[in-house]
Write a protein that holds these residues in place. Structure first.
Motif, PDB file in Angstrom:
ATOM      1  N   CYS A   1       0.986   3.410  -5.817  1.00  0.00           N
ATOM      2  CA  CYS A   1       1.822   4.025  -6.847  1.00  0.00           C
ATOM      3  C   CYS A   1       3.034   3.165  -7.181  1.00  0.00           C
ATOM      4  O   CYS A   1       3.404   3.011  -8.349  1.00  0.00           O
ATOM      5  N   TYR A   2       3.669   2.602  -6.157  1.00  0.00           N
ATOM      6  CA  TYR A   2       4.815   1.726  -6.421  1.00  0.00           C
ATOM      7  C   TYR A   2       4.397   0.545  -7.288  1.00  0.00           C
ATOM      8  O   TYR A   2       5.129   0.122  -8.196  1.00  0.00           O
ATOM      9  N   ASN A   3       3.209   0.011  -7.025  1.00  0.00           N
ATOM     10  CA  ASN A   3       2.767  -1.166  -7.766  1.00  0.00           C
ATOM     11  C   ASN A   3       2.462  -0.846  -9.228  1.00  0.00           C
ATOM     12  O   ASN A   3       2.650  -1.704 -10.091  1.00  0.00           O
ATOM     13  N   ILE A   4       1.979   0.360  -9.521  1.00  0.00           N
ATOM     14  CA  ILE A   4       1.673   0.664 -10.918  1.00  0.00           C
ATOM     15  C   ILE A   4       2.882   1.238 -11.663  1.00  0.00           C
ATOM     16  O   ILE A   4       2.984   1.095 -12.873  1.00  0.00           O
TER      17      ILE A   4
ATOM     18  N   ILE B   1       8.009   0.948   2.417  1.00  0.00           N
ATOM     19  CA  ILE B   1       6.867   0.638   1.545  1.00  0.00           C
ATOM     20  C   ILE B   1       7.366   0.191   0.171  1.00  0.00           C
ATOM     21  O   ILE B   1       6.857  -0.778  -0.410  1.00  0.00           O
ATOM     22  N   ALA B   2       8.375   0.890  -0.347  1.00  0.00           N
ATOM     23  CA  ALA B   2       8.932   0.516  -1.649  1.00  0.00           C
ATOM     24  C   ALA B   2       9.458  -0.919  -1.624  1.00  0.00           C
ATOM     25  O   ALA B   2       9.187  -1.712  -2.535  1.00  0.00           O
ATOM     26  N   VAL B   3      10.181  -1.262  -0.566  1.00  0.00           N
ATOM     27  CA  VAL B   3      10.735  -2.612  -0.453  1.00  0.00           C
ATOM     28  C   VAL B   3       9.610  -3.640  -0.339  1.00  0.00           C
ATOM     29  O   VAL B   3       9.650  -4.723  -0.954  1.00  0.00           O
ATOM     30  N   ASP B   4       8.571  -3.315   0.444  1.00  0.00           N
ATOM     31  CA  ASP B   4       7.451  -4.243   0.627  1.00  0.00           C
ATOM     32  C   ASP B   4       6.714  -4.512  -0.687  1.00  0.00           C
ATOM     33  O   ASP B   4       6.088  -5.568  -0.841  1.00  0.00           O
ATOM     34  N   THR B   5       6.763  -3.557  -1.618  1.00  0.00           N
ATOM     35  CA  THR B   5       6.085  -3.767  -2.901  1.00  0.00           C
ATOM     36  C   THR B   5       6.985  -4.438  -3.931  1.00  0.00           C
ATOM     37  O   THR B   5       6.575  -4.599  -5.090  1.00  0.00           O
ATOM     38  N   GLY B   6       8.200  -4.773  -3.545  1.00  0.00           N
ATOM     39  CA  GLY B   6       9.044  -5.548  -4.427  1.00  0.00           C
ATOM     40  C   GLY B   6      10.273  -4.863  -4.967  1.00  0.00           C
ATOM     41  O   GLY B   6      11.041  -5.463  -5.729  1.00  0.00           O
ATOM     42  N   VAL B   7      10.527  -3.608  -4.582  1.00  0.00           N
ATOM     43  CA  VAL B   7      11.734  -2.923  -5.041  1.00  0.00           C
ATOM     44  C   VAL B   7      12.938  -3.512  -4.304  1.00  0.00           C
ATOM     45  O   VAL B   7      12.893  -3.714  -3.087  1.00  0.00           O
ATOM     46  N   ASP B   8      13.995  -3.776  -5.039  1.00  0.00           N
ATOM     47  CA  ASP B   8      15.233  -4.308  -4.457  1.00  0.00           C
ATOM     48  C   ASP B   8      15.760  -3.330  -3.400  1.00  0.00           C
ATOM     49  O   ASP B   8      15.979  -2.153  -3.699  1.00  0.00           O
ATOM     50  N   PRO B   9      15.961  -3.771  -2.160  1.00  0.00           N
ATOM     51  CA  PRO B   9      16.462  -2.864  -1.113  1.00  0.00           C
ATOM     52  C   PRO B   9      17.752  -2.161  -1.505  1.00  0.00           C
ATOM     53  O   PRO B   9      18.001  -1.032  -1.062  1.00  0.00           O
TER      54      PRO B   9
END
Length: 561
Positions: free
Chosen positions: A386-389, A411-419
């Motif tokens: 979901c984070y990726n889409i 998980i959000a951070v691992d998919t590329g969301v700024d910490p």
């Protein structure tokens, strides 16, 4: 990534054009889900659920969100959006409507039907507005778009909230079952479309964030349920959440296939399954459901009972059966199918019920020894998908204990969301979305509000501490007759003990403690009865702690001679 904020001050005024988000429940706990959105002077609420009490909260029936922060702004509420019909999301609705009955309640068909029945018990006539996936509703200054999500109850919805400050996507409780029993899958195409539009804040279900992979399908339970029905020699008693329509459908189908009749046991189970059947969410073969009275006269190997109590609730049907307090007497050869997950905190209560049922000769089939339950929540793989889409700009994990929230944030951070744009907060922490960035702005009151019998909010943590003391430490009543002229004992005090067995001569020594407390008070010129009772309670309590190694509740009664 944000950290706990125990010492936050109340938030400042909301900046012009910004969006404020406050979780009044569901952050750091499983249950009591309620989120308040503020924009341009108006409030939109998503969900209003309850939390069920644990062992350290004796006598409490339900725990509600604290409405204090919105109580003086009830007229600013433009709507209450409900994501689905589980108690941890709708159980508090009647209590909020007691504050203002005409708040528009927006939800899917089944969700509103369950809320309508719940409100009848409170003699409320809610203003209900039915929506379906794909619908858009204008609740100015909020526009809500609803998307289908798959969960362990039909008709679940995610809600996209468009405001002048940005687009928010709130998943509610969801998973990505690709083979759901009702053929209604989570609208990932809709999630991706919103992602392309630009999701400024993503509120995501965290319950299963620690579980790797993908949550298994409801269909995968069929073999285990089939085996129970194929091998059970006598009655089958199924316990489940009263709202778990999908699971009950599987049980009904199995009962019909094996020539068994079914009766529902428990008020909430009878009510909810009646609603689900009337609306077409539950398909019942002809003549399958019979009254309990009729079922009791049938051969045990032709009987199925469906009841509440899968979480060990003391007043639910299954717990009462385990304690021999129900008209249904569990017997040798009966099979108990506990078809629900364990809500954190209920493990001891559930274990006690299993032991009680086993004691009477029943075989108990549960998640620990058979594949009889699947979660209704997305596991880590689904969340990453979901984070990726969606590719949100900011993330605020919701619906979970701290370990779940933290795992979801990772998980959000691992998919590329700024910490720095992942906000993990407790109940009551205020998060403002300003110029596209979510930041902590303060904190409002968000404590537990206890429902105790017919009282709401009257019981406090101090009362619960007294109840625990009564249960665990006992109680000592000290009756002291005091000479009004001297302020000293006019006669020997009486000690009435409940909850433990003291040594025979113990309270002979305690008399001196009472006399000294009164003497000190007299020397200081203290003669008020209430103050004398406080001193006796304090001094006798300290003395008992040293003499007994326990701290009973001390109730002093001072009588002027």
């Amino acid at each position: 990534m944000s950290r706990p904020h125990p010492d936050l001050a109340p938030p400042p005024a909301l900046p012009r054009g910004a969006l404020r988000v406050v979780g009044l429940g569901g952050l750091g706990e499983i249950g009591r889900n309620m989120t308040v959105f503020e924009h341009e002077g108006k409030l939109l609420i998503v969900d209003c659920g309850v939390l069920f009490p644990e062992e350290h909260q004796p006598g409490v029936d339900l725990i509600l969100p604290d409405f204090t922060s919105i109580r003086d702004r009830l007229d600013d509420i433009v709507g209450l959006v409900l994501t689905h019909g589980h108690e941890d999301h709708v159980g508090g609705v009647p209590y909020l409507l007691r504050e203002r009955e005409d708040i528009p309640v927006i939800g899917s068909r089944l969700t509103l039907a369950l809320v309508r029945e719940k409100c009848k018990e409170h003699r409320l006539k809610p203003v209900l507005r039915e929506v379906s996936e794909g619908d858009r509703t204008d609740l100015a200054p909020f526009e809500c778009e609803f998307l289908a999500v798959n969960h362990s109850i039909p008709d679940g919805l995610a809600v996209a909230i468009r405001t002048g400050a940005g687009l928010v996507l709130h998943t509610g409780d969801f998973k990505m079952d690709q083979f759901p029993l009702d053929q209604r899958i989570t609208d990932l195409r809709g999630f991706a479309r919103l992602g392309e539009e630009g999701v400024d804040l993503f509120l995501t279900d965290s319950t299963n964030a620690e579980v790797p992979g993908f949550t298994m399908s409801e269909r995968d339970l069929a073999p285990a349920i089939e085996q129970v029905f194929r091998t059970a020699p006598r009655r089958i008693i199924v316990s489940s959440f009263a709202s778990h329509v999908h699971r009950i459908q599987q049980v009904l189908d199995a009962a019909a296939a094996h020539g068994r009749k079914v009766a529902f046991v428990g008020r909430s189970m009878v009510r909810n399954m009646g609603v689900a059947q009337d609306l077409g969410y539950l398909t019942v073969p002809p003549n399958l459901i019979v009254p309990l009275e009729q079922l009791e006269k049938m051969r045990p190997d032709r009987v199925v009972l469906v009841c509440t109590g899968s979480q060990g609730e003391p007043m639910a049907a299954l717990s009462r059966m385990a304690g021999r307090e129900h008209r249904i007497r569990v017997a040798e050869g009966d099979t108990i199918l506990m078809a629900s997950s364990v809500i954190p905190g209920n493990e001891n209560a559930i274990s006690a019920v299993i032991n009680g049922l086993t004691r009477w000769g029943a075989k108990v089939v549960h998640k620990g020894n058979a594949r009889v339950h699947v979660s209704g929540h997305a596991s880590a793989g689904e969340l990453a998908y979901c984070y990726n889409i969606v590719q949100p700009k900011n993330v605020m994990p919701v619906h979970g204990e701290w370990r779940h929230l933290r795992a979801n944030a990772d998980i959000a951070v691992d998919t590329g969301v700024d910490p720095e744009r992942v906000v993990v907060v407790d109940d009551g922490v205020v998060v403002d979305l300003v110029d596209g960035r979510a930041k902590v702005a303060g904190k409002v009151r968000a404590g537990y509000v206890y429902v105790d019998a017919r009282t709401v909010g009257s019981v406090t943590d101090a009362h619960l501490k007294e109840r625990r003391t009564l249960a665990e430490e006992g109680v000592v009543t000290v009756l002291a007759i005091v000479d009004a002229d001297t302020g000293r004992l006019a006669d020997r005090p009486d000690f009435l003990v409940r909850g433990f067995a003291p040594d025979k001569d113990l309270f002979d020594k305690a008399e001196a403690v009472v006399d000294k407390a009164l003497a000190t008070a007299a020397a200081e010129g203290v003669g008020d009865v209430h103050q004398l009772e406080q001193r006796i309670a304090r001094d006798v309590g300290r003395w008992l702690g040293k003499a007994l190694g326990r701290s009973p509740l001390v109730i002093p009664v001072v009588i002027d001679a």
